[in-house]
Every structure is written in C-alpha cells, then in structure tokens.
Design a protein around this motif. Structure first.
Motif, PDB file in Angstrom:
ATOM      1  N   TRP A 101       0.851  -1.198   0.000  1.00  0.00           N
ATOM      2  CA  TRP A 101       0.000   0.000   0.000  1.00  0.00           C
ATOM      3  C   TRP A 101       0.875   1.231   0.000  1.00  0.00           C
ATOM      4  O   TRP A 101       1.937   1.271   0.591  1.00  0.00           O
ATOM      5  CB  TRP A 101      -0.894   0.019   1.222  1.00  0.00           C
ATOM      6  CG  TRP A 101      -2.086  -0.879   1.100  1.00  0.00           C
ATOM      7  CD1 TRP A 101      -2.206  -1.978   0.324  1.00  0.00           C
ATOM      8  CD2 TRP A 101      -3.310  -0.750   1.794  1.00  0.00           C
ATOM      9  NE1 TRP A 101      -3.433  -2.534   0.492  1.00  0.00           N
ATOM     10  CE2 TRP A 101      -4.137  -1.805   1.388  1.00  0.00           C
ATOM     11  CE3 TRP A 101      -3.786   0.154   2.715  1.00  0.00           C
ATOM     12  CZ2 TRP A 101      -5.408  -1.980   1.870  1.00  0.00           C
ATOM     13  CZ3 TRP A 101      -5.064  -0.031   3.193  1.00  0.00           C
ATOM     14  CH2 TRP A 101      -5.867  -1.087   2.770  1.00  0.00           C
ATOM     15  N   LYS A 130      -8.834   0.349   5.593  1.00  0.00           N
ATOM     16  CA  LYS A 130      -9.843  -0.616   5.150  1.00  0.00           C
ATOM     17  C   LYS A 130      -9.895  -0.761   3.630  1.00  0.00           C
ATOM     18  O   LYS A 130     -10.433  -1.736   3.129  1.00  0.00           O
ATOM     19  CB  LYS A 130     -11.229  -0.195   5.647  1.00  0.00           C
ATOM     20  CG  LYS A 130     -11.354  -0.171   7.151  1.00  0.00           C
ATOM     21  CD  LYS A 130     -12.716   0.357   7.549  1.00  0.00           C
ATOM     22  CE  LYS A 130     -12.796   0.579   9.044  1.00  0.00           C
ATOM     23  NZ  LYS A 130     -14.050   1.221   9.422  1.00  0.00           N
ATOM     24  N   ARG A 134      -8.697  -1.639   0.077  1.00  0.00           N
ATOM     25  CA  ARG A 134      -7.697  -2.540  -0.489  1.00  0.00           C
ATOM     26  C   ARG A 134      -7.050  -1.983  -1.754  1.00  0.00           C
ATOM     27  O   ARG A 134      -5.887  -2.222  -1.998  1.00  0.00           O
ATOM     28  CB  ARG A 134      -8.331  -3.888  -0.794  1.00  0.00           C
ATOM     29  CG  ARG A 134      -8.702  -4.623   0.493  1.00  0.00           C
ATOM     30  CD  ARG A 134      -9.346  -5.949   0.282  1.00  0.00           C
ATOM     31  NE  ARG A 134      -8.888  -6.654  -0.887  1.00  0.00           N
ATOM     32  CZ  ARG A 134      -9.558  -7.636  -1.454  1.00  0.00           C
ATOM     33  NH1 ARG A 134     -10.689  -8.020  -0.967  1.00  0.00           N
ATOM     34  NH2 ARG A 134      -9.085  -8.246  -2.521  1.00  0.00           N
ATOM     35  N   GLU A 135      -7.796  -1.282  -2.577  1.00  0.00           N
ATOM     36  CA  GLU A 135      -7.277  -0.724  -3.829  1.00  0.00           C
ATOM     37  C   GLU A 135      -7.582   0.769  -3.849  1.00  0.00           C
ATOM     38  O   GLU A 135      -8.581   1.196  -4.420  1.00  0.00           O
ATOM     39  CB  GLU A 135      -7.917  -1.414  -5.026  1.00  0.00           C
ATOM     40  CG  GLU A 135      -7.586  -2.891  -5.127  1.00  0.00           C
ATOM     41  CD  GLU A 135      -8.235  -3.528  -6.341  1.00  0.00           C
ATOM     42  OE1 GLU A 135      -8.086  -2.970  -7.449  1.00  0.00           O
ATOM     43  OE2 GLU A 135      -8.892  -4.554  -6.168  1.00  0.00           O
TER      44      GLU A 135
END
Length: 185
Positions: free
Chosen positions: A16, A61, A63-64
């Motif tokens: 991330w 929270k 993801r992408e």
C-alpha cells in the motif's frame, strides 16, 4: 540491549502507498476526470478533495485506493448530475427541462479498468507469440476467421482430431500462462 520494533500504528500494509503519495500522484488526473464529468472546475475540485478526505478516514480498510478514489469521484459526479437534473429552469419558451431527464450513467469504463483491460490484452498477445506456428495458425483461423473445424482441417491439411488437439492444448497453455501471471478471466 533491546531491539526497537517499529510502532505498529505507523506501519502500512505491504504494497500500500501512503495517502500523501496517492494525493501527489492522483490529484491532477482525478481533477481532470471529475472536470470531464461535471464541467465545473470548482465542483470538480470539491469532489476530489472530498474523495481524499473520505479515503483518509478509512485508508486502512481500502484494499485498492486508486480504484476506490476513481469510483468515489465517479459516483460523486453522478450524484451531482442527478441533483443538477432536479433543478428545472423556468423557461416558458424552452423545452421545459427535457434535457434534465437524460441518462446519467456513463457507459465508458473507468480509466484504471481500461488500463487493466489493455494490460490483459497485451498479456494474451505475448502468450500467443510463445506458441508454435501451427498452434497460432489454428487459433487465428478459429477466432479471427471463425472457421469450423472442418474448414480449418481443409485449409491446414491437419485432421480434425489433430487440429482440435492443437487448439485445446494451445488454449490451455495460454490460460495457464495468464493464471501464472495473475490474470483472472
């Protein structure tokens, strides 16, 4: 001597990016995207700012985050257009607001979805190039020229059974290669 462990709260999930990096990389493209959707620079700026604020509130929270930001701006633009459609101009000589009833959905895929599609097409082409010449020819005749097995057999001189065997194994090889690369059909 104690080994210092990094503060758990400061660690980011693997892979991330930090929100500051996302902002630096995506503010301008998101602003352009929003501006194309709503046609008003100040509204587009507000949408992008609001999207980043929402992302910041739930960054752990998501993801992408790139896809999430584009989808959020897209949805905000649709909501803006819906709200604008509720305002009916008082124009007794005009069309009475018929233009406001236009469909607010955008048939175009989002930019990140289009890029993923192009990458997938490129990977399929690379997988095709890795095949032997006969297998590529059988796939080309099957999918580009839409020939039947019998027509392909006649053109290539292969028996129908051998041609079907080549086609099956070529497609299986491509599917295995794409799965290895992480492309999901």
């Amino acid at each position: 001597m104690a080994v210092m462990q990094p503060d758990e709260a400061s660690m980011e999930p693997p892979g991330w990016e930090r929100i500051e990096e996302l902002f630096a990389a995506l503010e301008s493209p998101l602003l352009s995207y929003a501006l194309r959707r709503v046609g008003d620079f100040s509204v587009a700026e507000d949408m992008v700012q609001e999207a980043f604020m929402k992302l910041h509130a739930q960054f752990e929270k998501v993801r992408e985050p790139r896809r999430w930001l584009y989808r959020t701006v897209h949805n905000q633009a649709l909501n803006h257009r819906r709200q604008a459609g509720k305002i009916v101009p008082l124009n007794p000589q005009g069309d009475g607001g018929a233009q406001a009833a236009t469909d607010a959905t955008d048939p175009q895929p989002l930019p990140d979805e289009q890029i993923a599609r192009w990458e997938g097409i490129g990977l399929v082409r690379l997988s095709l190039e890795a095949l032997d010449k006969r297998s590529r020819e059988v796939i080309r005749l099957t999918f580009n020229e839409s020939l039947s097995y019998k027509e392909i057999s006649t053109r290539t001189g292969l028996t129908s059974g051998h041609m079907a065997y080549l086609l099956h194994h070529a497609l299986k090889g491509i599917a295995d290669e794409l799965a290895r690369l992480g492309v999901v059909p």
